[in-house]
Design an enzyme around this catalytic site. Structure first.
Site, PDB file in Angstrom:
ATOM      1  N   LYS A   4       3.158 -16.099  -5.357  1.00 12.05           N
ATOM      2  CA  LYS A   4       4.511 -16.544  -4.982  1.00 12.05           C
ATOM      3  C   LYS A   4       5.514 -15.403  -4.770  1.00 12.05           C
ATOM      4  O   LYS A   4       6.725 -15.576  -4.916  1.00 12.05           O
ATOM      5  CB  LYS A   4       5.083 -17.553  -5.998  1.00 12.05           C
ATOM      6  CG  LYS A   4       4.157 -18.661  -6.398  1.00 12.05           C
ATOM      7  CD  LYS A   4       3.335 -19.238  -5.272  1.00 12.05           C
ATOM      8  CE  LYS A   4       4.114 -20.018  -4.248  1.00 12.05           C
ATOM      9  NZ  LYS A   4       3.197 -20.380  -3.106  1.00 12.05           N
ATOM     10  N   HIS A  56      -4.647 -11.394  -5.514  1.00 10.26           N
ATOM     11  CA  HIS A  56      -3.607 -11.527  -6.543  1.00 10.26           C
ATOM     12  C   HIS A  56      -4.060 -10.836  -7.837  1.00 10.26           C
ATOM     13  O   HIS A  56      -3.389 -10.965  -8.870  1.00 10.26           O
ATOM     14  CB  HIS A  56      -3.363 -13.003  -6.878  1.00 10.26           C
ATOM     15  CG  HIS A  56      -2.693 -13.803  -5.802  1.00 10.26           C
ATOM     16  ND1 HIS A  56      -1.653 -13.330  -5.044  1.00 10.26           N
ATOM     17  CD2 HIS A  56      -2.884 -15.090  -5.383  1.00 10.26           C
ATOM     18  CE1 HIS A  56      -1.264 -14.286  -4.195  1.00 10.26           C
ATOM     19  NE2 HIS A  56      -1.992 -15.347  -4.388  1.00 10.26           N
ATOM     20  N   SER A  86       9.344 -20.417  -7.962  1.00  5.21           N
ATOM     21  CA  SER A  86       8.446 -20.707  -6.853  1.00  5.21           C
ATOM     22  C   SER A  86       7.072 -21.140  -7.371  1.00  5.21           C
ATOM     23  O   SER A  86       6.459 -22.085  -6.831  1.00  5.21           O
ATOM     24  CB  SER A  86       8.331 -19.463  -5.964  1.00  5.21           C
ATOM     25  OG  SER A  86       7.540 -19.726  -4.845  1.00  5.21           O
TER      26      SER A  86
HETATM   27  N1  LIG Z   1       9.231 -15.634   6.167  1.00  4.71           N
HETATM   28  C1  LIG Z   1       9.582 -15.825   4.899  1.00  4.71           C
HETATM   29  N2  LIG Z   1      10.805 -15.439   4.469  1.00  4.71           N
HETATM   30  C2  LIG Z   1      11.176 -15.632   3.183  1.00  4.71           C
HETATM   31  N3  LIG Z   1      10.406 -16.220   2.246  1.00  4.71           N
HETATM   32  C3  LIG Z   1       9.181 -16.626   2.634  1.00  4.71           C
HETATM   33  C4  LIG Z   1       8.706 -16.451   3.954  1.00  4.71           C
HETATM   34  N4  LIG Z   1       7.457 -16.951   4.017  1.00  4.71           N
HETATM   35  C5  LIG Z   1       7.172 -17.437   2.795  1.00  4.71           C
HETATM   36  N5  LIG Z   1       8.200 -17.257   1.966  1.00  4.71           N
HETATM   37  C6  LIG Z   1       8.333 -17.688   0.577  1.00  4.71           C
HETATM   38  O1  LIG Z   1       7.391 -16.997  -0.240  1.00  4.71           O
HETATM   39  C7  LIG Z   1       6.982 -17.864  -1.305  1.00  4.71           C
HETATM   40  C8  LIG Z   1       5.493 -18.070  -1.228  1.00  4.71           C
HETATM   41  O2  LIG Z   1       4.861 -16.874  -1.611  1.00  4.71           O
HETATM   42  P1  LIG Z   1       3.296 -16.689  -1.429  1.00  4.71           P
HETATM   43  O3  LIG Z   1       3.015 -16.605   0.040  1.00  4.71           O
HETATM   44  O4  LIG Z   1       3.024 -15.416  -2.162  1.00  4.71           O
HETATM   45  O5  LIG Z   1       2.626 -17.870  -2.034  1.00  4.71           O
HETATM   46  C9  LIG Z   1       7.744 -19.162  -1.135  1.00  4.71           C
HETATM   47  O6  LIG Z   1       8.958 -18.995  -1.864  1.00  4.71           O
HETATM   48  P2  LIG Z   1       9.877 -20.198  -2.375  1.00  4.71           P
HETATM   49  O7  LIG Z   1       8.987 -21.128  -3.126  1.00  4.71           O
HETATM   50  O8  LIG Z   1      10.889 -19.549  -3.271  1.00  4.71           O
HETATM   51  O9  LIG Z   1      10.497 -20.808  -1.181  1.00  4.71           O
HETATM   52  C10 LIG Z   1       7.968 -19.157   0.366  1.00  4.71           C
HETATM   53  O10 LIG Z   1       8.998 -20.011   0.809  1.00  4.71           O
HETATM   54  C1  LIG Z   2      -6.885 -21.756  -7.081  1.00 10.33           C
HETATM   55  C2  LIG Z   2      -5.589 -22.301  -6.596  1.00 10.33           C
HETATM   56  C3  LIG Z   2      -4.819 -21.309  -5.820  1.00 10.33           C
HETATM   57  C4  LIG Z   2      -3.819 -20.621  -6.423  1.00 10.33           C
HETATM   58  C5  LIG Z   2      -3.127 -19.705  -5.708  1.00 10.33           C
HETATM   59  C6  LIG Z   2      -3.438 -19.490  -4.440  1.00 10.33           C
HETATM   60  O1  LIG Z   2      -2.758 -18.551  -3.831  1.00 10.33           O
HETATM   61  S1  LIG Z   2      -2.313 -18.584  -2.387  1.00 10.33           S
HETATM   62  O2  LIG Z   2      -1.356 -19.683  -2.207  1.00 10.33           O
HETATM   63  O3  LIG Z   2      -3.465 -18.763  -1.480  1.00 10.33           O
HETATM   64  O4  LIG Z   2      -1.690 -17.282  -2.207  1.00 10.33           O
HETATM   65  C7  LIG Z   2      -4.432 -20.188  -3.827  1.00 10.33           C
HETATM   66  C8  LIG Z   2      -5.125 -21.109  -4.528  1.00 10.33           C
END
Ligand SMILES: Nc1ncnc2c1ncn2[C@@H]1O[C@H](COP(=O)(O)O)[C@@H](OP(=O)(O)O)[C@H]1O
Ligand SMILES: CCc1ccc(OS(=O)(=O)O)cc1
Length: 295
Positions: free
Chosen positions: A48, A108, A138
């Protein structure tokens, strides 16, 4: 060891004290034996922290700003997820092995759990860190909608779970500290989510330089425009709408949720914030890393 007890709840296992999805733990031997190559670029994040965002930026740079080429597959299939293991799907390791070089991979994993070949091969690492308060928020919403992770419970319950590091991929504090301390010893570009939000052009330029790609100003502008939150939220190849509802239930919370700095203010109580600041001070004592929690 399973960290969750409820009957049908997805469980987490552990490797060296770090909670990980049980299927990742089951595949640990293959993951540790992964053979990195010297021209691999590994995108590293705590969950996240903007993984999807930096993946799209990296892909657009690699494709020299060709937006159509970045539509070739959903983002989760473009860069193998190293520790991904959900049989009968091919694992992240298998997908990486089948990929032509130079490869862009993602993980990760905390630094201490990375397969040793990454260090031995002198690969490039692109780490993106996000301030812990927004990361917590998030991750809470992500666990509400991700059917493969344990149910987060209430906000108050999750607040405690996150602080104790009993979430998949472990403690944010240890993850960020571990990678930050390595940044000058290996080929690493260390970026902050908040900096990309504040000045995307400047941060994307850093990524271009790190990837040794010389693209002109018009291409850079295209990459900035294509990777805004609004664009990526509307793009089926980045918004995870292709993932089955049995895995990601976006009617509970969208994957592209808010994409802002400072949403923690809508979640933390005053008491939680004060307590969290003290915990942060203790856990991050002695590190030089600085985060911004509002823009
Ligand atoms: N282009 C962008 N600009 C800003 N935030 C972004 C983005 N693309 C994804 N995110 C945000 O990054 C987070 C997801 O992270 P990841 O890709 O590591 O799972 C989410 O945060 P939020 O849940 O705070 O909105 C998502 O909305
Ligand atoms: C195993 C569940 C899980 C958790 C986190 C993940 O990360 S990501 O959203 O792909 O960056 C994916 C799957």
């Amino acid at each position: 060891m399973a960290l969750t007890t409820a009957g049908t709840q997805p469980s987490l296992g552990e490797v060296a004290g770090i909670p990980l999805p049980a299927t990742t733990v089951d595949n640990w031997h293959q993951i540790q034996g992964f053979e990195a190559q010297s021209d691999d670029l590994l995108i590293c994040t705590y969950p996240k922290s903007g993984t999807t965002w930096i993946q799209e930026i990296v892909d657009l740079i690699e494709q020299s700003g060709d937006v159509d080429k970045c539509q070739r597959a959903a983002i989760q299939h473009r860069h193998p997820f190293l520790e991904w293991a959900r049989p009968p799907q091919p694992s992240g390791v298998e997908k990486a092995r089948a990929m032509p070089r130079p490869r862009v991979l993602r993980t990760h994993l905390p630094a201490q759990l990375l397969p040793p070949s990454f260090w031995e091969s002198n690969c490039k690492f692109l780490y993106v860190a996000r301030n812990v308060k927004d990361c917590l928020v998030s991750y809470y919403h992500f666990q509400r909608m991700n059917r493969t992770l344990p149910d987060p419970g209430t906000w108050d319950q999750y607040f405690e779970t996150f602080i104790s590091g009993k979430v998949a991929w472990g403690s944010w504090f240890e993850h960020v500290r571990g990678w930050w301390e390595l940044r000058n010893n290996v080929r690493m570009l260390f970026l902050f989510y908040e900096d990309i939000k504040r000045d995307p052009k400047q941060e994307i330029q850093k990524v271009m330089k790190f990837m040794e790609k010389n693209l002109d100003g018009a291409v850079l502008d295209t990459i900035v425009q294509e990777t805004t939150f609004e664009k990526m939220k509307a793009n089926p190849m980045t918004n995870r709408s292709t993932a089955p509802k049995t895995i990601l239930d976006q009617s509970i919370s969208p994957f592209m949720r808010k994409g802002i700095v400072g949403d923690w203010k809508n979640h933390f109580t005053v008491a939680q914030n004060e307590r969290f600041d003290e915990i942060y001070r203790q856990k991050m004592e002695g590190t030089s890393i600085n985060f911004c929690t509002e823009l």
